[in-house]
Design an enzyme around this catalytic site. Structure first.
Site, PDB file in Angstrom:
ATOM      1  N   SER A 188     -13.563   6.389 -15.785  1.00  0.00           N
ATOM      2  CA  SER A 188     -13.886   7.319 -14.717  1.00  0.00           C
ATOM      3  C   SER A 188     -14.146   6.597 -13.400  1.00  0.00           C
ATOM      4  O   SER A 188     -14.791   5.547 -13.376  1.00  0.00           O
ATOM      5  CB  SER A 188     -15.124   8.131 -15.093  1.00  0.00           C
ATOM      6  OG  SER A 188     -15.500   8.972 -14.022  1.00  0.00           O
ATOM      7  N   ARG A 207      -4.343  -7.277  -1.672  1.00  0.00           N
ATOM      8  CA  ARG A 207      -4.649  -8.116  -2.841  1.00  0.00           C
ATOM      9  C   ARG A 207      -5.150  -7.270  -4.011  1.00  0.00           C
ATOM     10  O   ARG A 207      -4.883  -7.579  -5.164  1.00  0.00           O
ATOM     11  CB  ARG A 207      -5.663  -9.210  -2.495  1.00  0.00           C
ATOM     12  CG  ARG A 207      -5.120 -10.254  -1.548  1.00  0.00           C
ATOM     13  CD  ARG A 207      -3.864 -10.945  -2.115  1.00  0.00           C
ATOM     14  NE  ARG A 207      -3.219 -11.777  -1.129  1.00  0.00           N
ATOM     15  CZ  ARG A 207      -2.039 -11.514  -0.573  1.00  0.00           C
ATOM     16  NH1 ARG A 207      -1.354 -10.449  -0.916  1.00  0.00           N
ATOM     17  NH2 ARG A 207      -1.527 -12.331   0.315  1.00  0.00           N
ATOM     18  N   GLU A 242      -2.067  -5.769  -5.377  1.00  0.00           N
ATOM     19  CA  GLU A 242      -1.396  -6.815  -6.144  1.00  0.00           C
ATOM     20  C   GLU A 242      -2.095  -7.031  -7.486  1.00  0.00           C
ATOM     21  O   GLU A 242      -1.445  -7.181  -8.521  1.00  0.00           O
ATOM     22  CB  GLU A 242      -1.408  -8.108  -5.330  1.00  0.00           C
ATOM     23  CG  GLU A 242      -0.716  -9.278  -5.993  1.00  0.00           C
ATOM     24  CD  GLU A 242      -0.775 -10.523  -5.134  1.00  0.00           C
ATOM     25  OE1 GLU A 242       0.278 -11.176  -5.027  1.00  0.00           O
ATOM     26  OE2 GLU A 242      -1.856 -10.842  -4.587  1.00  0.00           O
TER      27      GLU A 242
END
Length: 147
Positions: A114, A88, A91
């Site tokens: 960063s 996820r 995704e």
């Protein structure tokens, strides 16, 4: 013994002792997010931190030394994650990555956020429709330099 072996020893001891990462982090005196990453092999501990972790998980001397070595960062076994929760996040970056990039560049200019000068806070957010996961990430902006 290598760093992956140490991670395995830590996870086995955590399960055996019924510990929570937040409780381990309290004993180390740092955030649960950073300490968990360190215990899972993604951060370098100081000798003092390694001693605390070693005591908590009853690690042998050699394992405590490995905790102080700079790890090979990046813990996923495949380039596209297969674990549903980690997928996820993959995704999320696939869908919103260009949005993050566009908005960061619009606000800060050409550069990156960063992951070294970085902090994260993960909390449970109660919600009547089902609890939510709240993750706040804060990374220093690093502009690209011209030369």
């Amino acid at each position: 013994m290598n760093r992956e072996d140490v991670t395995d020893l830590i996870v086995q001891a955590k399960v055996k002792k019924g510990l929570k990462w937040a409780d381990v982090a309290t004993k180390v005196g740092l955030s649960k997010e950073w300490v968990t990453a360190a215990c899972l092999g993604q951060m370098t501990l100081t000798a003092e931190q390694a001693a605390i972790i070693g005591d908590i998980f009853e690690l042998p001397h050699e394992a405590r030394l490995w905790l102080q070595e700079v790890p090979y960062k990046g813990s996923l076994p495949t380039s596209v994650p297969t674990d549903p929760l980690i997928y996820r996040f993959y995704e999320l970056i696939s869908v919103y990555g260009t949005t993050f990039k566009a908005l960061i560049h619009e606000e800060f200019g050409d550069g990156i956020m960063s992951a070294i000068d970085f902090k994260m806070d993960l909390q449970r957010e109660p919600n009547a429709a089902g609890d939510r996961v709240s993750i706040v990430m804060s990374g220093k902006f690093l502009p690209y330099k011209t030369y």
